[in-house]
Design a protein around this motif. Structure first.
Motif, PDB file in Angstrom:
ATOM      1  N   GLU A   1     -11.712  -6.009   4.771  1.00 48.85           N
ATOM      2  CA  GLU A   1     -12.182  -6.450   3.452  1.00 48.85           C
ATOM      3  C   GLU A   1     -13.467  -5.736   3.058  1.00 48.85           C
ATOM      4  N   ALA A   2     -14.292  -5.487   4.059  1.00 48.58           N
ATOM      5  CA  ALA A   2     -15.561  -4.799   3.796  1.00 48.58           C
ATOM      6  C   ALA A   2     -15.366  -3.282   3.613  1.00 48.58           C
ATOM      7  N   GLY A   3     -14.115  -2.834   3.768  1.00 43.70           N
ATOM      8  CA  GLY A   3     -13.836  -1.409   3.548  1.00 43.70           C
ATOM      9  C   GLY A   3     -14.273  -0.514   4.692  1.00 43.70           C
ATOM     10  N   GLU A   4     -14.395  -1.079   5.871  1.00 43.63           N
ATOM     11  CA  GLU A   4     -14.858  -0.315   7.035  1.00 43.63           C
ATOM     12  C   GLU A   4     -13.773   0.700   7.427  1.00 43.63           C
ATOM     13  N   PRO A   5     -14.086   2.020   7.385  1.00 46.05           N
ATOM     14  CA  PRO A   5     -13.031   3.047   7.559  1.00 46.05           C
ATOM     15  C   PRO A   5     -12.310   2.977   8.904  1.00 46.05           C
ATOM     16  N   THR A   6     -13.025   2.735   9.994  1.00 45.70           N
ATOM     17  CA  THR A   6     -12.354   2.690  11.305  1.00 45.70           C
ATOM     18  C   THR A   6     -11.337   1.546  11.348  1.00 45.70           C
ATOM     19  N   ALA A   7     -11.745   0.409  10.800  1.00 48.61           N
ATOM     20  CA  ALA A   7     -10.837  -0.743  10.792  1.00 48.61           C
ATOM     21  C   ALA A   7      -9.616  -0.440   9.933  1.00 48.61           C
ATOM     22  N   LEU A   8      -9.851   0.141   8.764  1.00 47.31           N
ATOM     23  CA  LEU A   8      -8.727   0.446   7.866  1.00 47.31           C
ATOM     24  C   LEU A   8      -7.771   1.439   8.509  1.00 47.31           C
ATOM     25  N   ARG A   9      -8.351   2.442   9.196  1.00 44.98           N
ATOM     26  CA  ARG A   9      -7.494   3.430   9.843  1.00 44.98           C
ATOM     27  C   ARG A   9      -6.677   2.791  10.963  1.00 44.98           C
ATOM     28  N   ALA A  10      -7.316   1.915  11.721  1.00 52.11           N
ATOM     29  CA  ALA A  10      -6.616   1.244  12.832  1.00 52.11           C
ATOM     30  C   ALA A  10      -5.432   0.433  12.309  1.00 52.11           C
ATOM     31  N   VAL A  11      -5.660  -0.280  11.226  1.00 53.54           N
ATOM     32  CA  VAL A  11      -4.579  -1.117  10.687  1.00 53.54           C
ATOM     33  C   VAL A  11      -3.487  -0.244  10.078  1.00 53.54           C
ATOM     34  N   ARG A  12      -3.891   0.858   9.445  1.00 54.30           N
ATOM     35  CA  ARG A  12      -2.892   1.756   8.858  1.00 54.30           C
ATOM     36  C   ARG A  12      -1.996   2.354   9.949  1.00 54.30           C
ATOM     37  N   GLN A  13      -2.634   2.765  11.057  1.00 55.37           N
ATOM     38  CA  GLN A  13      -1.837   3.322  12.166  1.00 55.37           C
ATOM     39  C   GLN A  13      -0.890   2.275  12.747  1.00 55.37           C
ATOM     40  N   ALA A  14      -1.403   1.060  12.876  1.00 57.31           N
ATOM     41  CA  ALA A  14      -0.541  -0.014  13.386  1.00 57.31           C
ATOM     42  C   ALA A  14       0.624  -0.248  12.430  1.00 57.31           C
ATOM     43  N   GLY A  15       0.330  -0.201  11.128  1.00 50.19           N
ATOM     44  CA  GLY A  15       1.378  -0.410  10.128  1.00 50.19           C
ATOM     45  C   GLY A  15       2.437   0.678  10.190  1.00 50.19           C
ATOM     46  N   THR A  16       1.994   1.910  10.426  1.00 52.59           N
ATOM     47  CA  THR A  16       2.956   3.011  10.547  1.00 52.59           C
ATOM     48  C   THR A  16       3.875   2.783  11.750  1.00 52.59           C
ATOM     49  N   ALA A  17       3.277   2.414  12.890  1.00 55.36           N
ATOM     50  CA  ALA A  17       4.091   2.153  14.085  1.00 55.36           C
ATOM     51  C   ALA A  17       5.044   0.981  13.840  1.00 55.36           C
ATOM     52  N   LEU A  18       4.519  -0.064  13.218  1.00 59.50           N
ATOM     53  CA  LEU A  18       5.362  -1.226  12.923  1.00 59.50           C
ATOM     54  C   LEU A  18       6.491  -0.834  11.973  1.00 59.50           C
ATOM     55  N   GLY A  19       6.181   0.011  11.002  1.00 59.22           N
ATOM     56  CA  GLY A  19       7.202   0.464  10.051  1.00 59.22           C
ATOM     57  C   GLY A  19       8.297   1.284  10.729  1.00 59.22           C
ATOM     58  N   ILE A  20       7.912   2.102  11.717  1.00 61.65           N
ATOM     59  CA  ILE A  20       8.920   2.887  12.459  1.00 61.65           C
ATOM     60  C   ILE A  20       9.855   1.946  13.220  1.00 61.65           C
ATOM     61  N   ALA A  21       9.247   0.976  13.923  1.00 62.76           N
ATOM     62  CA  ALA A  21      10.083   0.032  14.690  1.00 62.76           C
ATOM     63  C   ALA A  21      10.962  -0.793  13.753  1.00 62.76           C
ATOM     64  N   LEU A  22      10.375  -1.236  12.642  1.00 61.25           N
ATOM     65  CA  LEU A  22      11.164  -2.050  11.712  1.00 61.25           C
ATOM     66  C   LEU A  22      12.261  -1.228  11.039  1.00 61.25           C
ATOM     67  N   SER A  23      12.045   0.075  10.874  1.00 59.47           N
ATOM     68  CA  SER A  23      13.117   0.921  10.346  1.00 59.47           C
ATOM     69  C   SER A  23      14.329   0.857  11.265  1.00 59.47           C
ATOM     70  N   GLY A  24      14.056   0.890  12.570  1.00 61.42           N
ATOM     71  CA  GLY A  24      15.148   0.739  13.527  1.00 61.42           C
ATOM     72  C   GLY A  24      15.845  -0.592  13.342  1.00 61.42           C
ATOM     73  N   ALA A  25      15.054  -1.656  13.222  1.00 67.43           N
ATOM     74  CA  ALA A  25      15.639  -2.990  13.080  1.00 67.43           C
ATOM     75  C   ALA A  25      16.451  -3.107  11.794  1.00 67.43           C
ATOM     76  N   VAL A  26      15.931  -2.533  10.709  1.00 66.50           N
ATOM     77  CA  VAL A  26      16.633  -2.632   9.423  1.00 66.50           C
ATOM     78  C   VAL A  26      17.911  -1.799   9.445  1.00 66.50           C
ATOM     79  N   ASN A  27      17.848  -0.596  10.046  1.00 65.32           N
ATOM     80  CA  ASN A  27      19.059   0.215  10.167  1.00 65.32           C
ATOM     81  C   ASN A  27      20.136  -0.501  10.976  1.00 65.32           C
TER      82      ASN A  27
END
Lengths: 415, 415
Positions: A291-317
Motif C-alpha cells: 500500500e505504501a508503494g514500497e518497490p521491493t514488496a511490490l516486486r515480491a508480490v508480482r513475482q509470486a503472482g506470476t508463479a501463481l498464474g503459471i500454476a493456475l494456468s495448469g489447473a485451468v487447462n
C-alpha cells in the motif's frame, strides 16, 4: 424417508426464510405434507415463525418460517500455523461466539494444541449456552492432508505433524466431530455462502465450479466441480503448492524442485520482500508495504503472482473451471497479486478458453482468511441439519454426544 | 419408471451374462418384477437366453440371459489427423465391422471429411445388415474441443477446424448422433472396458479414478473421477498439452510458452528423433528406432517422457488419481516413455502421495490407439441401452431416426 424430508425442509430454510407454500414448491411435496413436517420441526424447536400471524398459528398467509436461532448450533475450530480459532454458528448461519488465540503452531505437540482448542471450545459453548444454544457437532480445520473419512492428519508439514490421529484428542461431548483440510473448508465456505445469498453480496457467477486457492505458509487449493468438492482418490486433491512452475528451479521441502510454494508461499514472498518470516510477521505487514508503494514488496508480490498464474494456468487447462478464487491470507494481497495472475492465465489458457477471448475470471474471496473457520462451522451446521431426529432427541433428552470421525458424520448425512 | 427399469436390466447384462435371479439381486428388484421386464426385452429381441432350458422357457434354473448379437447396434466414427475409422458394435460390446481410411486431416474441408465418413458408415452398416444388425445411434470422436452438449467443434487445431457445427454434416438415418472429444472417448473406453471385464484382462485397480493421456499430434487428457468423466464448466477440461512445463521455454501455437505439447507432442518428438513429421511418418517409425536402440530416438523419447512427467506431476498433485494411463499413439512408446514419466512423478508428488512411499502407478493403455474409436462405439451402445422402448419401437416400425446432438442423447438417457 420422514427424516429425509424433515432434513430437506431444514436445508431449504437454511437458504433464507420462506412460507410453507414456498417450501412445498421448492422441495416438490404437497402443502399438507410440508405442514406436517413443519409442525414437527416447530415442536422440536428447530424452526420458528415470523410474520403477520401470531407465532404458533399454523399456515396463516404471510407467515414465514425460519430456522431457530436458539437450540442446536454448529462448532468450527481452526488449527492454524500461527493461530487457533473457534466459533459457534447457529442454524441460520450466524456466528454467535468467536474466540481466537495467537500461537506458534510449527513443531507443536498435537495433544497440547488440542487441549487448548478444547478449552476454547468449552469457553465458547458456555457463552453460547447463555443464548440458549447447545452444540450439535464440531468440524476442525487443519492445514494438512487428512485421510479421507478419518480424523487422521497424515501430513501437516507447517505444523510438523505426521500421522496424527486427532480422534482421541477431541472433545466427546459436543456432537459428531469431523476433521477436514482447511483449503477444502475455505472453498466450501465460498460455495455455501454464494448459495446462501449473504446480504450485500451477489451470488458469484461461477459459484458451482471453481478453483479456490488458499494460503497460509503453504499453498493449497480446493476444486469445486458442479457444486461438489473434488477430494481425490485418497482425499489429497488440490496440492497446488507442489505444481512444478520452474521444474529445474528451487529445491522444495517436499523433495521436488521448482514447486509453486517455493515462489509464492508466504515464507518465500516475505523473504523476497525483505521481511523476516516469523510469528506475527505475516501478510498484513506485506500488504501495508505494498500500500505504501514500497518497490521491493511490490516486486515480491508480482513475482509470486506470476508463479501463481503459471500454476493456475495448469489447473485451468486441466479443469476448465468457471472461476478462480483467491482466498486465505493471499486475498489481502489481491490488488497487487491478481494482475500478474490474470496476465499469465490470459497468455496460457487460450485453448481451455475454447476460442473465447476472455480468460477465466480471477477474484479475491470476500471471506478472505475467515474462510476455513466459517467453512468448518458451516460444515457442522449442515451435518446437523442432515439429522433432524437426533437434534430433537438430543435436545429433549439432554443426551451426550459421542465423537465420530467424518465417516460417522457421513453416515448421519445419508440416514 | 418402467423404461428406466428395462434400461437397468440391459446395462446390468452389458457387464456379462446372468440368470434372472442374479439380475434381480444386482438391481434390487423382485424376481417377479425382473421376469416381467426380461420377458418384454426377450419379445423385443434385445435379449436372448442360453443354457440348459430350451430357448423361450421362462426362468428355468441355469438359464442365462445375454444381450442380443442381432438387432440394434452402436456406430463409432473417428476423425483422426491422418486417418478416418468407423466401426459397428453390437449390444454385447463386440466389434462386428470395422473400416479404416488413411487421410490427411490437416487443413481438410469438414464437409468433404464428413461426406467420406458418411460413405464409410453406409458401407459398414450395409455389411452389418447382413448379420441382422441395424444402427441405433452414432458417436463421432474428434481431435478437438467440442462445446458441451453440442455437435460443434470449437477448435481442432490439428485439423484446422474452428467453430464447425457437424450437426448438418452427419447422417440423419443412423439414430441419435453425438460428437465428443477423442481423449474423452479414449478414457471412457478405458473405464468401460475395465468394468466390462474384457476376457484375458484384469480389472484395473484404479479403474474408477484416473488421468488418461492420449496423443496424436496434440496431447490431450481426460480425467475420470469416481467413475465419471470430468468435463469442465464448458466441456474443455483435460488440456494437458498446454500445461506450462518450462514457462520461459519454447513458444507454443496456442500463444503460450513452454507448453507440454512443444516438448512431448508427436511433432516435437519426431523432430527431436531426426524424423520429419508428415502423413504416414508417425509413432510407428519412432518406436521401431527405439526398438533398434537408436540413441537419438531414445533420447527424444526420454526427453518427452520427462516433460510429460512434469506435467503429470501437476495433474497428480491437483487431482489425486489412483492411476495414470498412457493411451493413444504414446502407448506404443511405453517401454521408453514410462520410466522417465514415473521418475518425475516419484520426485514431484510426494505430498500428494500423502506420505506413502509409492507414487501413483503409470501404465500403458491396453486399448492403445483404438481407444477413441472403441469409446465412440461403446458410447453409442450405452446411449441405446438407455432407451429400450425406442429400440423396440424403432425395430418394429422400421422407423427412421432423427439426428440430434449430445443434448438429445442426454435427454434420451434421462428419460
Amino acid at each position: 424417508m420422514r427424516q429425509r424430508n424433515l432434513s430437506r425442509v431444514l436445508h431449504t430454510l437454511a437458504e433464507g426464510p420462506l412460507s410453507r407454500a414456498a417450501v412445498a414448491a421448492r422441495i416438490g411435496l404437497t402443502r399438507a405434507a410440508v405442514s406436517t413436517l413443519v409442525d414437527e420441526l416447530l415442536r422440536g424447536g428447530l424452526l420458528v415463525e415470523r410474520g403477520p400471524g401470531r407465532s404458533g398459528s399454523v399456515g396463516r398467509p404471510g407467515t414465514e418460517l425460519l430456522l431457530a436461532d436458539r437450540g442446536p448450533c454448529g462448532l468450527g475450530a481452526e488449527i492454524g500455523v500461527d493461530h487457533l480459532a473457534v466459533c459457534v454458528m447457529d442454524l441460520r448461519g450466524d456466528v454467535r461466539v468467536r474466540l481466537e488465540h495467537v500461537s506458534r503452531g510449527q513443531g507443536s505437540d498435537p495433544a497440547e494444541v488440542l487441549a487448548l482448542v478444547g478449552e476454547m471450545l468449552r469457553r465458547a459453548t458456555a457463552e453460547a449456552a447463555q443464548a440458549g444454544l447447545s452444540p450439535a457437532g464440531l468440524t476442525v480445520a487443519v492445514p494438512g492432508l487428512v485421510a479421507r473419512d478419518t480424523a487422521t492428519v497424515l501430513r501437516a508439514p507447517n505444523l510438523g505433524w505426521h500421522g496424527v490421529d486427532l480422534a482421541g484428542l477431541l472433545p466427546v461431548d459436543l456432537g459428531p466431530v469431523a476433521v477436514e483440510n482447511e483449503a477444502n473448508l475455505g472453498a466450501l465456505a465460498e460455495l455455501w455462502s454464494a448459495h446462501h445469498g449473504t446480504p450485500g453480496r451477489d451470488r458469484l457467477p461461477g459459484a458451482d465450479s471453481f478453483v479456490h486457492v488458499s494460503a497460509e505458509i503453504g499453498i493449497g487449493a480446493a476444486l469445486v466441480v458442479d457444486g461438489e468438492l473434488l477430494r481425490g482418490a485418497h482425499g489429497f486433491a488440490g496440492e497446488l503448492g507442489h505444481l512444478p512452475v520452474h521444474p529445474r528451479g528451487r529445491p522444495c521441502s517436499c523433495g521436488g524442485q521448482g514447486c509453486l510454494e517455493t515462489y509464492a508461499g508466504a515464507e518465500a514472498v516475505l523473504r523476497a520482500a525483505g521481511l523476516e518470516p516469523g510469528p506475527g510477521v505475516r501478510m498484513g505487514a506485506l500488504s501495508a508495504r505494498c500500500e505504501a508503494g514500497e518497490p521491493t514488496a511490490l516486486r515480491a508480490v508480482r513475482q509470486a503472482g506470476t508463479a501463481l498464474g503459471i500454476a493456475l494456468s495448469g489447473a485451468v487447462n486441466l479443469l476448465d473451471p468457471r472461476q478462480v478464487v483467491i482466498g486465505g491470507a493471499l486475498a489481502r494481497l489481491a490488488p497487487w497479486l491478481l494482475p500478474p495472475v490474470s496476465r499469465e492465465l490470459a497468455r496460457r489458457t487460450s485453448v481451455a478458453a475454447g476460442g473465447r477471448n476472455s480468460p477465466v475470471p480471477v477474484t479475491a474471496s470476500p471471506l478472505g482468511p475467515d474462510g476455513p473457520l466459517l467453512g468448518a462451522a458451516m460444515s457442522a451446521v449442515r451435518a446437523a441439519l442432515d439429522r433432524p431426529g437426533e437434534l430433537v432427541r438430543g435436545r429433549a433428552a439432554g443426551a451426550r454426544w459421542t465423537a465420530t470421525g467424518l465417516g460417522g458424520a457421513a453416515d448421519g448425512a445419508s440416514a
